[in-house]
Design a protein around this motif. Structure first.
Motif, PDB file in Angstrom:
ATOM      1  N   LEU A  27       0.853  -1.180   0.000  1.00 36.36           N
ATOM      2  CA  LEU A  27       0.000   0.000   0.000  1.00 36.36           C
ATOM      3  C   LEU A  27       0.892   1.234   0.000  1.00 36.36           C
ATOM      4  CD1 LEU A  27       0.361   0.857   3.148  1.00 36.36           C
ATOM      5  CD2 LEU A  27      -1.689  -0.479   3.516  1.00 36.36           C
TER       6      LEU A  27
ATOM      7  N   ILE B  49      -4.490  -0.876  -2.204  1.00 36.36           N
ATOM      8  CA  ILE B  49      -3.803  -2.039  -1.649  1.00 36.36           C
ATOM      9  C   ILE B  49      -3.851  -3.174  -2.669  1.00 36.36           C
ATOM     10  CG2 ILE B  49      -4.203  -1.517   0.792  1.00 36.36           C
ATOM     11  CD1 ILE B  49      -6.516  -3.517   0.758  1.00 36.36           C
TER      12      ILE B  49
ATOM     13  N   GLY C  43      -7.767   0.955   3.158  1.00 36.47           N
ATOM     14  CA  GLY C  43      -7.458   0.164   1.977  1.00 36.47           C
ATOM     15  C   GLY C  43      -8.658  -0.076   1.077  1.00 36.47           C
TER      16      GLY C  43
END
Length: 443
Positions: A140, A327, A395
């Motif tokens: 990420l 992500i 995310g």
């Protein structure tokens, strides 16, 4: 037991296309991965720990096979499509999982997997609502920034006044400096402009930020959290493509504004991970959005002496709809043609337990874990604390981001959006080309 590294990458490559991989009989659970880096080291540690368990029979012990990364995904798809049974489990990635799902089986994780990983992380290994793998490693984005520069700015009234003037001139609103953890994208842009010598001759750095603008799919993953934070997505719930939206326009225009103002190096159109890291590590940049993988180097005073002691990391800035970070995960899934399916399923179920995840983390892997689980390794792996926190809170995977043509969509966006940033086409044309191309790819 057969040795885990019995076959070299060269030999594996010579038989890959034929679907033979290491050729040996599948009496054990054979796991196919790629070599080098922390993923291999961590997987070896997990496999050794599993094989040492008293309740794992000889026929269900794990053997590891590795093939080099170059061309891995295309060759894997060919082997899976051919029905190869030379490996039971294979590497998966979020952005390519849709290509392999027809040749793989959904998997069942441990009872504690939901609490261990959370929905956002588990979704990186899902396709069409089914779980296809155990998420072993997560990538990420962090916002990296110079604490010394921000502290100096926020303690200087004259600097604050200049900051307000610059933001008014370039962004249309007079802004005040903020703690980076409270930044919106406008705050980030204003800070980048303030710390740019072309805009502010008194800036202690040449550039306020560094953007990765090369025509490269992974650079779009870095960029797209701007659009996501404004509510953008690839498609709506009905499958309608929604890229030509105010959210995407805001994100694309942000990069264009910073590039045109000289807030990022002029050759940023050829930049990706390594070039951005080099610019920041040289002390010439105030802040940047970058993959979490850079943290170990950029926050280490020995590896990055110009910035290591004064660099902090936070989640990317927020937008009116969300604070978001792209992500994607690496993981392991089950080959539909596997010979030892029961043994493979047992290993996957164990791999999704806290016991296995902590072994994997201590060996250098990057699993995104719950706060309770990561506390067990927080002292050894402080980067994993933020990784798990940000993945769970911010995310996302774009709707369609795990589809069979996800990589092609990223490549299409990279080509068209880089064309806009470089001035080769206008924004309307870039978005129209992307929508048309996505419609063909998502048929």
């Amino acid at each position: 037991m057969k040795p885990a590294t019995r076959f070299t990458a060269a030999l594996a490559g010579s038989v890959f296309a034929a679907g033979l991989w290491a050729g040996a009989a599948n009496a054990e659970v054979t796991v196919l991965g790629w070599p080098g880096g922390p993923e291999e080291t961590a997987l070896r540690a997990a496999a050794d720990a599993y094989n040492a368990k008293d309740d794992v029979s000889e026929e269900n012990k794990v053997e590891l096979l590795f093939f080099n990364r170059d061309g891995f995904w295309d060759k894997l798809q060919a082997d899976l499509a051919a029905g190869s049974d030379a490996f039971d489990l294979n590497l998966l990635a979020t952005y390519s999982i849709g290509r392999y799902a027809p040749f793989m089986e959904p998997v069942e994780l441990s009872d504690g997997a939901q609490a261990l990983y959370g929905d956002a992380v588990l979704s990186t290994m899902q396709f069409d609502g089914k779980q296809y793998g155990v998420p072993t490693d997560l990538s990420l984005h962090f916002m990296y920034y110079r604490k010394d520069l921000i502290d100096a700015l926020m303690s200087d009234d004259d600097a604050k006044a200049r900051y307000a003037e610059i933001s008014k001139e370039h962004l249309g609103t007079a802004l005040e400096p903020k703690n980076p953890d409270d930044w919106t994208w406008d705050d980030y842009a204003a800070t980048a402009l303030y710390f740019t010598k072309a805009v502010n001759p008194d800036s202690p750095t040449r550039y306020g930020t560094v953007l990765q603008m090369k025509n490269l799919l992974f650079n779009i993953m870095v960029w797209q959290s701007t659009a996501r934070s404004y509510g953008g997505d690839w498609m709506d719930a009905d499958g309608k493509i929604t890229v030509d939206s105010e959210a995407f326009r805001k994100g694309l225009e942000l990069y264009k504004t910073l590039y045109d103002a000289g807030a990022t190096p002029r050759d940023s159109l050829s930049y990706e991970f390594a070039e951005a890291n080099a610019a920041y590590a040289a002390g010439q940049v105030a802040a940047m959005v970058q993959w979490n993988a850079a943290a170990a180097d950029l926050t280490d005073a020995e590896k990055s002496p110009a910035v290591g002691e004064v660099t902090a990391t936070i989640a990317p800035p927020t937008g009116p709809e969300a604070r978001a970070t792209h992500i994607h995960g690496l993981g392991l899934g089950l080959n539909k043609s596997a010979e030892n399916k029961e043994g493979a399923k047992a290993f996957l179920k164990w791999l999704s337990t806290e016991e296995a995840a902590l072994i994997y983390a201590r060996a250098g892997g990057a699993p995104a874990l719950s706060a309770e689980a990561v506390s067990e390794v927080a002292e050894e792996r402080p980067d994993l604390v933020q990784l798990g926190e940000y993945a769970g809170a911010y995310g996302y995977v774009m709707n369609g981001g795990a589809s069979a043509n996800a990589l092609a969509i990223y490549e299409l966006q990279a080509k068209e959006f880089t064309g806009y940033w470089s001035g080769q086409q206008d924004l309307d044309t870039a978005l129209a080309n992307v929508e048309k191309g996505m419609a063909d790819l998502l048929k």
